[in-house]
Enzyme design. Structure first.
Site, PDB file in Angstrom:
ATOM      1  N   CYS A  87      -3.930   0.672  -3.814  1.00  0.00           N
ATOM      2  CA  CYS A  87      -4.121   1.908  -4.765  1.00  0.00           C
ATOM      3  C   CYS A  87      -3.987   1.256  -6.249  1.00  0.00           C
ATOM      4  O   CYS A  87      -4.380   1.828  -6.988  1.00  0.00           O
ATOM      5  CB  CYS A  87      -3.200   2.889  -4.505  1.00  0.00           C
ATOM      6  N   GLU A 124       1.387  10.260  -4.887  1.00  0.00           N
ATOM      7  CA  GLU A 124       1.109   9.157  -5.110  1.00  0.00           C
ATOM      8  C   GLU A 124      -0.264   9.000  -4.940  1.00  0.00           C
ATOM      9  O   GLU A 124      -0.628   8.913  -3.461  1.00  0.00           O
ATOM     10  CB  GLU A 124       1.951   8.041  -4.876  1.00  0.00           C
ATOM     11  N   LYS A 172       6.063  10.811   8.664  1.00  0.00           N
ATOM     12  CA  LYS A 172       4.666  10.959   9.301  1.00  0.00           C
ATOM     13  C   LYS A 172       3.881   9.966   9.150  1.00  0.00           C
ATOM     14  O   LYS A 172       2.985   9.754   8.087  1.00  0.00           O
ATOM     15  CB  LYS A 172       4.276  12.466   9.126  1.00  0.00           C
ATOM     16  N   GLU A 180     -13.520   4.023  -6.591  1.00  0.00           N
ATOM     17  CA  GLU A 180     -12.570   2.987  -6.081  1.00  0.00           C
ATOM     18  C   GLU A 180     -13.098   2.580  -4.724  1.00  0.00           C
ATOM     19  O   GLU A 180     -13.329   3.368  -3.957  1.00  0.00           O
ATOM     20  CB  GLU A 180     -11.096   3.722  -5.825  1.00  0.00           C
TER      21      GLU A 180
END
Length: 471
Positions: A276, A242, A167, A374
């Site tokens: 990330c 993650e 997906k 972030e």
């Protein structure tokens, strides 16, 4: 979409995919939902009954063929990736190689799923541990690495004997479509690999509600990861997550400044800062602070911004307007609170694209949102620190623990600092630590489990202890 070896979804509404460099529509995929997810689960569950019984060598042959096909189709995959999410073409080519390396690694690693024979406490028994594939796996991936995030998940799953449902993100699903075509060409049997596109919430709910799906492997935000944890509780589904990061980069006064600048350039500005593990908070010791920021700003000023199809471009667009708005907010907040822009600091209007100039900000402090959240953009805030102790304290002051970076030429000092850092990945004098053969994952709210390396396949097998009575 591809379900049970058949391309389906012609009757569904379409999700259009646009190039963030110019806003042009570059493709579309079916807007699937619960029905399509259920069909994919059924196909994967049925195929698992036979795929799980194949030998590791049979599975490796399919994976090796897929690896070969990915390299043969590197340019097409790279062009698709650049068109749908803006990554500079040279970075896209690099990602295809990186993605293919996971398929190659796990093709071999599947042959090394070892059980155990354990010494018995009595002569009349033999004690063994068998390893079994966990079952149907759903792999849910983000937009920023549309090839590598998939192969890092499906590679170990397929090698272990699991079947998979892919997906991809609705922002960049076209790379996954091409990968699905290559899986078919590699000869995977029907239902072993399936691809569904469409409503993330509807598809995820159907997958989470179906007991036949035994494993979810997800890369994305911490917020969504927490939702999946809660949803998984009903059936105690296995999870690999993650999640978000907020990576610190520590540059101590005995670092080689040129090496540190090279390292932060490699880390911070890859994929326009939309990774990330890219450096989000840069802490530099006072005695080399001015030298570092001057050299760093000079290097950043050389970066070329533009459409990723241009071979000379270093920085492509942000993924969408929301991403641009967030970067603008972080920069303006820092300026308001006293930080100084050395280069960049503004959005760039270009042919309908979503661009932000590569930016270096000095004199930042912990009160600024850019040091707390972030950014996911090409913005590098640099804060002056007095000592390694302050660096460690500030670096660890976050709920995240994915990646960190340390620059020092002193082995004892580097070891001492890294031992105190609560991050799953640390680059020591290295701004690009990722590789297929190493474990990738975070501590704290940055995730559960590891991907890559020999640990990466452990998440897709169950240990079954067998006690054999001989008397």
């Amino acid at each position: 979409m591809s379900i049970n070896g058949e391309w389906v979804g012609e009757e569904l509404d379409l999700l259009k995919v646009s190039n963030p460099a110019n806003g042009q529509i570059v493709g579309s995929v079916p807007n699937g939902g619960e029905k399509e997810a259920n069909l994919a689960v059924e196909a994967a569950h049925r195929a698992f009954q036979t795929w799980s019984k194949t030998t590791a060598y049979e599975r490796a042959n399919h994976l090796k063929r897929l690896h070969q096909l990915m390299l043969e189709n590197q340019e097409e995959l790279a062009q698709i990736m650049t068109l749908e999410m803006g990554k500079p073409i040279n970075e896209s080519r690099g990602e295809v190689n990186y993605a293919a390396s996971f398929i190659e690694w796990f093709a071999e690693e599947g042959k090394r799923i070892y059980g155990e024979t354990i010494p018995s406490h009595t002569s009349g028994k033999r004690l063994q541990v068998w390893k079994k594939p966990i079952g149907v796996v759903a792999a849910i991936t983000p937009w920023n690495f549309p090839a590598a995030m998939l192969t890092r998940k499906i590679g170990p799953a397929l090698a272990a004997g699991c079947t998979v449902i892919m997906k991809p993100s609705g922002e960049s699903p076209l790379t996954a479509v091409k990968l699905m075509e290559l899986c078919e060409e590699a000869g995977f049997p029907k239902g072993v690999v399936n691809l569904i596109t469409g409503s993330s919430s509807k598809i995820a709910k159907a997958i989470m509600d179906d007991a036949r799906v035994r494993k979810i492997t997800f890369t994305g935000s911490t917020e969504v990861g927490k939702i999946l944890i809660r949803q998984s509780a009903n059936q105690v589904k296995r999870l690999s997550l993650e999640l978000g990061g907020h990576a610190p980069m520590i540059v101590l006064d005995d670092a080689n400044v040129d090496v540190a600048v090279k390292g932060v350039m490699a880390s911070k500005f890859r994929n326009a800062g939309q990774t990330c593990i890219c450096a989000n908070r840069i802490y530099v010791q006072a005695s080399i602070y001015d030298t570092f920021v001057a050299k760093f700003a000079e290097a950043v000023e050389e970066l070329k911004v533009g459409n990723g199809v241009d071979e000379s471009v270093d920085i492509g667009p942000l993924i969408n307007q929301a991403g641009l708005d967030k970067v603008n907010h972080h920069v303006q907040d820092a300026i308001t609170k006293g930080a100084t822009i050395l280069t960049g600091g503004k959005s760039i209007t270009s042919d309908g694209g979503v661009f932000f100039a590569p930016t270096v900000i000095k004199d930042v402090d912990q009160s600024m949102v850019v040091m707390q959240e972030e950014t996911f953009g090409p913005v590098a805030p640099v804060q002056k620190i007095a000592s390694e102790e302050e660096a460690v304290k500030l670096a660890n002051d976050t709920p995240y623990g994915l990646a960190a970076y340390v620059f020092t030429e002193n082995v004892a000092r580097g070891t001492r600092v890294i031992e105190q850092l609560n991050f799953g990945i640390v680059g020591w004098n290295d701004g690009a630590p990722s590789a297929a053969q190493v474990p990738f994952g975070g501590m704290k709210e940055s995730g559960i489990g590891r991907e890559g390396g020999h640990e990466g396949i452990d998440a897709f097998v169950e240990s079954q202890y067998v006690s054999i009575g001989l008397e």
